[in-house]
Write a protein that holds these residues in place. Structure first.
Motif, short mmCIF file in Angstrom:
data_model
loop_
_atom_site.label_atom_id
_atom_site.label_comp_id
_atom_site.label_asym_id
_atom_site.label_seq_id
_atom_site.Cartn_x
_atom_site.Cartn_y
_atom_site.Cartn_z
N HIS A 22 33.53 40.14 28.76
CA HIS A 22 34.66 40.93 28.27
C HIS A 22 35.87 40.08 27.90
CE1 HIS A 22 33.36 45.00 30.28
NE2 HIS A 22 32.59 44.65 29.28
N GLU A 29 30.17 39.22 32.21
CA GLU A 29 29.68 40.19 31.23
C GLU A 29 30.13 39.73 29.85
OE1 GLU A 29 28.84 44.01 31.61
OE2 GLU A 29 29.43 44.67 29.62
N ASP A 41 37.09 45.89 26.04
CA ASP A 41 37.31 45.75 27.48
C ASP A 41 37.85 44.36 27.82
OD1 ASP A 41 36.18 48.31 27.73
OD2 ASP A 41 34.17 47.44 27.75
N GLU A 87 36.63 48.52 32.89
CA GLU A 87 35.40 49.11 32.34
C GLU A 87 34.25 48.93 33.30
OE1 GLU A 87 31.68 49.84 30.58
OE2 GLU A 87 32.29 47.83 31.19
N GLU A 88 34.25 47.83 34.03
CA GLU A 88 33.13 47.59 34.96
C GLU A 88 33.10 48.64 36.07
OE1 GLU A 88 30.98 45.86 33.90
OE2 GLU A 88 31.80 44.22 32.71
N HIS A 138 32.25 45.11 21.48
CA HIS A 138 31.67 44.71 22.76
C HIS A 138 30.74 43.52 22.54
CE1 HIS A 138 29.58 44.75 26.59
NE2 HIS A 138 30.54 45.53 27.04
ZN ZN Z 1 30.91 45.74 29.02
#
Ligand code: ZN
Length: 543
Positions: A153, A151, A123, A188-189, A213
């Motif tokens: 990414h 996050e 992502d 993706e979020e 990830h």
């Molecule tokens: Zn993620």
């Protein structure tokens, strides 16, 4: 895809026959009892070489991690990130197709020829309001209110691209057949991109997908993963506007419908399975109080641990929306799917091969500075300051339905139901963070993230060697996929024929902040690291 795959596997069987029966036994692979010989020795040598190459590429890995961090782009608006990453891939000989599946920021980069076709995904999008100076253990945004990588990414493509560059060199020299396909998880979020990549056929000819990830240790699992799948649906109501004081009886409030739908849902919530999760935000609540709102909309995430469970929640949501429209004399104008994710199921043989590589690579050597930052962050959150991970995780198997208490979702689930897939979780972040917040951004452009990405790239590269040189692994992956994973469960996308990627999402937020953020984009030609560019002493733990 069948016939081409089997032809390739048949060729692989012939190679194995030449290499001899001791060639690639799993035992020898796992560094086990038998001394490696023949093909196994070759595989081990190539893995060592790939690991050394990944080490030599550390500077590029760090630049990718830091650059994408500095772009801090939200889902569907990842234009700088995609321009930057595809530029690197083109520079290394990849052919890039852009604007894939109706998403301007989605692309597919391909190099090589023949089988196996291995897709490497990760992502690339960020989290609203999580702009944060890296290496600083308290709230200190780079641009106040702006999005950021809350996050992590920003690190996954660095893992995949570094591994691919290392492996490409080996493939060229050894004249190994195979195709590398690198692709980004867009939005993706919002779990809003991957189902469209699947629908567009991006994985139709892929043999195995290795996803990566960010995490706080290194792990991989197989079988049904924990967490949920979901469908993300916006309900839009249409009413009748009127003067809220002068003639309220002539109006019909669309906002009333939103409120009654939410009340209905919140009462029903008590009688839903414990595994479920649901939440909503009001996207349109009208313009001003003295005008009866003629439009209003509410955006729901319906999460459950099985596909039928998700559909059941969705049907309840539809009923609530229709009932709310009836109660208020308004109309349910549209329901729009903004995103979706199948519950995830990962491939056993590939996960086992990857886990052997995780064990071989181990965790990075953390410095005192890394540990000081991690402990300060953990203390700041009120958690035990135990520092960074000290051991890799065991290989995890399936989470039984009765043990799955629900949780987050990831649209890699959709990919995992059309091609054998695993997710490599690599150690670029601090343990015990809340997720989706500025706390999660603190480590993501520091040596913690850089070293974690390098460790992840080593595992990814070693697993690529396995997939390229052990055709039986691909065969076993498909056997598991066909005979176990999809024996009773068939993939049916949650997106409907009429649904299109919601690429307008986040556009306005990004417009508001992009100019201010641009002056903080990382410039690797002038600064060794992003920390250096921002003038941050690493670590900064006190104001
Ligand atoms: Zn993620």
């Amino acid at each position: 895809m069948g016939s081409r795959r089997w032809r390739w596997l048949w060729a692989g069987v012939l190679v194995l026959a030449v290499a001899g029966p001791a060639g690639v036994s799993g035992e020898a692979q796992r560094g086990g009892r038998a001394a490696p010989s023949g093909e196994a020795a070759r595989i081990n040598a190539l893995k060592r070489e790939a690991v050394a190459d990944v080490d030599r590429l550390q500077k590029l890995t760090q630049e990718m991690v830091d650059s994408v961090f500095s772009f801090g782009e939200l889902g569907f608006q990842e234009s700088e990130t995609s321009r930057y990453l595809t530029g690197i891939l083109r520079g290394h000989g990849f052919t890039v197709r852009e604007g894939v599946a109706g998403m301007p920021t989605a692309w597919v980069a391909t190099w090589g020829s023949g089988r196996p076709v291995i897709a490497l995904g990760s992502d690339i999008d960020g989290i609203p309001q999580s702009s944060q100076k890296p290496g600083v253990a308290y709230r200190d945004p780079i641009v106040d209110g702006a999005p950021g990588h809350g996050e992590g990414h920003n690190s996954g493509q660095a893992v995949n691209i570094t591994a691919a560059i290392a492996i490409k060199r080996i493939m060229e020299r050894e004249r190994l057949p195979g195709t590398l396909v690198i692709w980004p998880g867009v939005a993706e979020e919002l779990v809003a991109g991957k189902a469209y990549l699947v629908r567009d056929g991006v994985f139709a000819d892929v043999d195995v997908c290795l996803f990566s990830h960010v995490a706080s240790t290194m792990s991989v699992s197989w079988g049904a993963a924990g967490g949920t799948g979901l469908v993300s649906v916006e309900y839009a109501f249409r009413g009748q506007s009127a003067h809220s004081a002068g003639a309220p009886w002539r109006g019909r409030s669309a906002l009333d419908a939103v409120e009654l739908m939410n009340i209905g849902w919140n009462f029903r919530r008590e009688h839903l399975r414990l595994q479920h999760r649901s939440h909503y935000v009001v996207r349109d609540g009208g313009d001003q109080p003295n005008v009866v709102p003629s439009t209003a909309s509410v955006w729901y995430y319906f999460r459950e641990i099985t596909h039928p469970g998700i559909r059941e929640l969705w049907a309840i949501g539809d009923t609530m929306a229709q009932a709310a429209a009836m109660m208020t004399g308004t109309e349910l104008a549209t329901t729009r799917v903004l995103g979706s994710a199948w519950p995830r199921h990962f491939n056993r043989p590939v996960a086992e091969a990857m886990h052997a590589n995780i064990t071989a690579v181990g965790l990075p050597q953390w410095s005192d500075a890394d540990q000081t930052l991690a402990k300060a962050v953990q203390s700041g959150l009120g958690n035990e300051p135990k520092g960074l991970a000290s051991e890799v995780a065991k290989l995890e198997g399936p989470v039984r339905e009765e043990d799955n208490r629900g949780g987050g979702s990831d649209d890699i689930g959709d990919v995992s139901w059309v091609v054998p897939t695993v997710t490599l979780r690599f150690p670029s972040n601090i343990p015990d963070l809340p997720g989706h917040s500025w706390w999660d951004a603190i480590a993501m452009a520091t040596p913690i993230a850089h070293k974690g990405a390098t460790a992840g790239a080593k595992v990814q590269a070693m697993t690529l060697v396995d997939l390229l040189l052990r055709p039986e692994l691909v065969e076993q992956a498909w056997r598991y996929f066909r005979e176990e994973q999809t024996k009773d469960v068939k993939y049916e996308p949650l997106i409907r024929a009429e649904d299109r990627p919601a690429t307008e999402l986040n556009h306005d937020i990004m417009q508001r902040y992009r100019d201010a953020m641009r002056s903080f984009y990382y410039d690797p030609s002038r600064y060794a690291t992003y920390l250096e560019q921002l003038g941050i002493t690493y670590p900064t733990v006190q104001r």
